[in-house]
Motif scaffolding. Structure first.
Motif, mmCIF file in Angstrom:
data_model
loop_
_atom_site.group_PDB
_atom_site.id
_atom_site.type_symbol
_atom_site.label_atom_id
_atom_site.label_comp_id
_atom_site.label_asym_id
_atom_site.label_seq_id
_atom_site.Cartn_x
_atom_site.Cartn_y
_atom_site.Cartn_z
ATOM 1 N N PHE A 162 0.825 -1.209 0.000
ATOM 2 C CA PHE A 162 0.000 0.000 0.000
ATOM 3 C C PHE A 162 0.861 1.263 0.000
ATOM 4 O O PHE A 162 0.569 2.222 -0.716
ATOM 5 N N VAL A 169 -6.108 2.806 -5.925
ATOM 6 C CA VAL A 169 -7.012 1.720 -5.567
ATOM 7 C C VAL A 169 -6.405 0.400 -6.025
ATOM 8 O O VAL A 169 -6.057 0.235 -7.193
ATOM 9 N N ARG A 172 -8.619 -6.686 -4.935
ATOM 10 C CA ARG A 172 -8.237 -7.881 -4.182
ATOM 11 C C ARG A 172 -7.307 -8.765 -5.007
ATOM 12 O O ARG A 172 -6.385 -9.369 -4.483
ATOM 13 N N ASP A 192 -9.359 -9.428 2.960
ATOM 14 C CA ASP A 192 -10.202 -8.676 3.883
ATOM 15 C C ASP A 192 -9.761 -8.890 5.334
ATOM 16 O O ASP A 192 -9.753 -7.952 6.133
ATOM 17 N N ILE A 195 -6.543 -6.944 5.877
ATOM 18 C CA ILE A 195 -6.828 -5.508 5.915
ATOM 19 C C ILE A 195 -7.320 -5.139 7.316
ATOM 20 O O ILE A 195 -6.948 -4.107 7.879
ATOM 21 N N ARG A 199 -5.675 -2.420 9.897
ATOM 22 C CA ARG A 199 -6.446 -1.295 10.440
ATOM 23 C C ARG A 199 -6.341 -1.245 11.965
ATOM 24 O O ARG A 199 -6.264 -0.162 12.551
ATOM 25 N N ILE A 207 -6.563 2.646 5.798
ATOM 26 C CA ILE A 207 -6.899 1.971 4.545
ATOM 27 C C ILE A 207 -8.395 2.115 4.305
ATOM 28 O O ILE A 207 -9.213 1.705 5.133
ATOM 29 N N GLN A 208 -8.726 2.671 3.176
ATOM 30 C CA GLN A 208 -10.117 2.965 2.826
ATOM 31 C C GLN A 208 -10.668 1.891 1.899
ATOM 32 O O GLN A 208 -10.001 1.457 0.955
ATOM 33 N N THR A 209 -11.904 1.460 2.170
ATOM 34 C CA THR A 209 -12.585 0.529 1.278
ATOM 35 C C THR A 209 -13.240 1.312 0.150
ATOM 36 O O THR A 209 -13.970 2.275 0.393
ATOM 37 N N ARG A 211 -15.840 0.711 -2.536
ATOM 38 C CA ARG A 211 -16.863 -0.289 -2.808
ATOM 39 C C ARG A 211 -16.832 -0.772 -4.256
ATOM 40 O O ARG A 211 -16.815 0.017 -5.189
ATOM 41 N N TYR A 215 -9.236 -1.564 -2.275
ATOM 42 C CA TYR A 215 -8.795 -0.782 -1.116
ATOM 43 C C TYR A 215 -7.786 0.275 -1.554
ATOM 44 O O TYR A 215 -7.085 0.108 -2.543
ATOM 45 N N ARG A 216 -7.726 1.343 -0.741
ATOM 46 C CA ARG A 216 -6.816 2.442 -1.059
ATOM 47 C C ARG A 216 -6.201 2.974 0.224
ATOM 48 O O ARG A 216 -6.892 3.154 1.238
#
Length: 219
Positions: A162, A169, A172, A192, A195, A199, A207-209, A211, A215-216
């Motif tokens: 990351f 982005v 998976r 997941d 991740i 977090r 780490i942002q999901t 949708r 992830y970013r």
């Protein structure tokens, strides 16, 4: 087809690497001494070098120094049982692009081979930072706002992935390929799960999901 030079004097490990890399679609050549490292490791002949340090004839670090001194730029992944910080620093200072210690996961090594081939020509960075998160790739140490975060080897590799792509982005499938080195399994939730681990250790909002996409890392 990418050409990988393997400098490893232990026959069992050399055979394991050669078979695995060939199965992954690479052309391989194996050498078993440090003198041949200097003779073989040339940009015109190979795209990447996997280098053991404890080679007969000449130490791998000495060979690496000679290869870099004549201007060869092929990526070098050091693969060795020497796990001291001083050895890592010496290898990186002499021009290694990555450092993997034995015993090792072939899936992780393969992911690192792919990453180095993608990034060929880019300068190696030993420290990655994004926001309050800092990774020291030599000491394998993670900190958040100056406080150490204890990461497993897999969590560290995921965090490194990351931090090498801040704000981008990552699907998976991309994460599985780069961190686990395996094809996408639609039924697997391992990305997941990890991740979630990151977090909890690096911060819930690091780490942002995104949708439907992946992830970013928040830049």
């Amino acid at each position: 087809m990418n050409r990988v030079l393997i400098a490893e004097d232990e026959p069992r490990i050399a055979s394991f690497l050669e078979k695995g890399l060939r199965a992954a679609g690479y052309s391989t050549t194996v050498i078993d001494n440090g003198v041949d490292v200097v003779a073989y490791a040339r940009d015109d002949d190979f795209d990447l070098l996997i280098l053991d340090l404890g080679l007969p004839g000449q130490d791998g670090l000495a060979g690496l120094g000679q290869v870099r001194s004549r201007g060869e730029r092929l990526p070098v992944i050091v693969l060795t049982a020497r796990d001291g910080v001083a050895d890592r620093v010496a290898g990186l200072d002499l021009g290694a692009d990555d450092y993997v210690t034995k015993p090792f996961s072939f899936e992780e090594l393969l992911a690192r081979v792919r990453a180095r081939l993608r990034d060929r020509g880019a300068p190696a960075s030993t420290v990655l930072e994004a926001g309050a998160v800092r990774l020291d790739l030599v000491a394998r140490r993670a900190t958040v706002a100056g406080q150490e975060a204890e990461l497993t080897a897999r969590e560290f590799l995921l965090a490194e992935t990351f931090l090498r792509h801040p704000g981008q982005v990552l699907s998976r499938e991309q994460i599985l390929d780069r961190v686990w080195g395996v094809s996408h399994d639609p039924g697997s939730n391992v990305v997941d799960v990890y991740i979630g681990y990151l977090r909890r250790k690096l911060g819930a909002d690091v780490i942002q999901t995104v949708r439907g996409m992946g992830y970013r890392l928040r830049a």
